[in-house]
Write a protein that holds these residues in place. Structure first.
Motif: not given
Length: 209
Positions: A194-209
């Motif tokens: 779940i932590v790996d998914v959480a980090e992916s979600v964070i990275n995705a939202f950061e790219l979207l701004g």
């Protein structure tokens, strides 16, 4: 004798019955010969003897030494710096014998990872007990370090999950429980933690701004 631990004059340490490979740093050939003899009498092997600690890190990297022993009349900052490098790259028990010391040297020895710091106490019959204690202290320190690293890692992972939940709650206008269940489902679907998914979600939202 002064040091990080005390050994009574008549104390005989029970031998660990382990043949150790040792790196010995000592510019005094006569003294190092005595120490080598004491080590060999206990079944140990000096696989590398050095006059100075200048190339200590390289020797430590290239060999499979179990213990590092440094014999210095007055250890300087270079010695402590080289010992610090060992602890950063390939840590192992370190014993230091010295003829003189002060509070600054003692502090430097502790910070550089010396496990047994012996002042004016080099005697053949005391070498094995000192090594035994140094190894025990090293194992204890490594266990505490591993526990601390695990705790820090757990805290970091928890922060990542909390941040990902917060982003999902904000962007999708959902509750905290719904955000967590969303992360959990993604983790199960992708067979990831779940932590790996959480980090992916964070990275995705950061790219979207």
């Amino acid at each position: 004798m002064q040091g990080f631990f005390s050994l009574k004059k008549r104390y005989n340490s029970p031998s660990m019955n382990i043949a150790l490979k040792i790196i010995l740093v000592d510019e005094n050939t006569g003294r190092s010969a005595m120490l080598r003899r004491a080590l060999q009498d206990k079944g140990h092997e000096v696989i590398c003897r050095m006059d100075s600690s200048a190339n200590l890190q390289n020797s430590n990297e290239m060999t499979h030494a179990d213990v590092v022993i440094v014999n210095a009349d007055i250890p300087d900052e270079e010695v402590f710096a080289n010992l610090t490098d060992i602890n950063k790259t390939k840590p192992k028990p370190i014993v230091m014998f010295t003829e003189e010391s002060n509070s600054e040297m003692t502090s430097s020895a502790i910070k550089s990872g010396v496990n047994a710091y012996i002042v004016d106490g080099l005697e053949e019959n005391r070498v094995q007990p000192i090594i035994d204690v140094a190894m025990a202290r090293f194992r204890e320190f490594q266990a505490l370090k591993d526990e601390l690293d695990a705790t820090r890692n757990q805290l970091s992972e928890r922060k990542a999950v909390e941040k990902a939940k917060g982003l999902l709650m904000q962007r999708k206008n959902i509750s905290e429980d719904e955000a967590y269940q969303s992360l959990r489902k993604m983790a199960m679907d992708k067979n990831k933690r779940i932590v790996d998914v959480a980090e992916s979600v964070i990275n995705a939202f950061e790219l979207l701004g």
